[in-house]
Design an enzyme around this catalytic site. Structure first.
Site, PDB file in Angstrom:
ATOM      1  N   GLY A 219       0.791  -1.223   0.000  1.00 51.77           N
ATOM      2  CA  GLY A 219       0.000   0.000   0.000  1.00 51.77           C
ATOM      3  C   GLY A 219       0.825   1.276   0.000  1.00 51.77           C
ATOM      4  O   GLY A 219       0.277   2.363   0.133  1.00 51.77           O
TER       5      GLY A 219
ATOM      6  N   ASN B 279      -4.739 -14.806  -7.545  1.00 49.66           N
ATOM      7  CA  ASN B 279      -4.162 -13.580  -6.992  1.00 49.66           C
ATOM      8  C   ASN B 279      -4.797 -12.353  -7.660  1.00 49.66           C
ATOM      9  O   ASN B 279      -4.174 -11.655  -8.455  1.00 49.66           O
ATOM     10  CB  ASN B 279      -2.643 -13.595  -7.166  1.00 49.66           C
ATOM     11  CG  ASN B 279      -1.961 -12.524  -6.348  1.00 49.66           C
ATOM     12  OD1 ASN B 279      -2.589 -11.612  -5.838  1.00 49.66           O
ATOM     13  ND2 ASN B 279      -0.654 -12.644  -6.230  1.00 49.66           N
TER      14      ASN B 279
ATOM     15  N   TYR C  16      -1.758  -5.394 -12.458  1.00 49.73           N
ATOM     16  CA  TYR C  16      -1.095  -5.526 -13.759  1.00 49.73           C
ATOM     17  C   TYR C  16      -1.971  -4.993 -14.887  1.00 49.73           C
ATOM     18  O   TYR C  16      -1.489  -4.318 -15.803  1.00 49.73           O
ATOM     19  CB  TYR C  16      -0.715  -6.986 -14.033  1.00 49.73           C
ATOM     20  CG  TYR C  16       0.225  -7.575 -13.012  1.00 49.73           C
ATOM     21  CD1 TYR C  16       1.241  -6.822 -12.429  1.00 49.73           C
ATOM     22  CD2 TYR C  16       0.103  -8.899 -12.613  1.00 49.73           C
ATOM     23  CE1 TYR C  16       2.105  -7.368 -11.498  1.00 49.73           C
ATOM     24  CE2 TYR C  16       0.968  -9.458 -11.679  1.00 49.73           C
ATOM     25  CZ  TYR C  16       1.962  -8.687 -11.126  1.00 49.73           C
ATOM     26  OH  TYR C  16       2.812  -9.231 -10.207  1.00 49.73           O
TER      27      TYR C  16
END
Length: 162
Positions: A97, A128, A135
């Site tokens: 984060g 995931n 991505y």
């Protein structure tokens, strides 16, 4: 420009134990620790061979190891140029984060550009979702038409020497 508490640097031979720790951490996250057979010496050898088999970028947050990215070059017969293959990128949970993963990935993208790579590729586990979303936000596309195949060391030896 990196956020002030974040520093990146290439791994050296004496970083092999730290790289190995990151490998074990990502294997634990992926529930694949039982598949890790790499030793610290294997990693040291891969980092320092002639030429090195892999490269690693380490990320530190306020001087504390926070993340790593391990990569190497591959080659595309279609483009006639080398590419950059990202094997692993992992940010320790307590450092997520903060933009570390994105900074590391952008560093590798920049490196791929400087090295005139035609492609940059990596894989993600299908469960995931945070990584996949990340991505895709960068503009990477899932190559659904391709399937990954693998021969393990025991099968390679069996086929090669029987």
């Amino acid at each position: 420009m990196l956020p002030p508490p974040l520093t990146l640097r290439p791994a050296r031979a004496d970083d092999a134990p730290l790289v190995h720790e990151f490998i074990l951490a990502i294997a634990e996250y992926e529930k694949l620790v039982h598949e890790v057979t790499a030793t610290v010496e294997d990693i040291r050898s891969a980092l320092t061979g002639e030429p090195p088999q892999v490269e690693v970028r380490l990320a530190y947050w306020d001087g504390t190891p926070a993340a790593f990215a391990l990569f190497y070059h591959n080659f595309s017969t279609f483009t006639g140029q080398r590419g950059l293959y990202l094997e692993d990128l992992f940010v320790k949970p307590e450092f997520r984060g903060k933009g570390i993963g994105k900074t590391l990935l952008l560093e590798l993208i920049k490196l791929a550009g400087e090295r005139r790579c035609a492609r940059m590729e990596w894989v993600a586990l299908d469960w995931n979702k945070p990584a996949i979303g990340f991505y895709e936000q960068l503009g990477a596309r899932v190559m659904n038409e391709w399937l990954l195949f693998r021969l393990t060391e025991d099968r390679i030896r069996s086929l090669a020497f029987d």
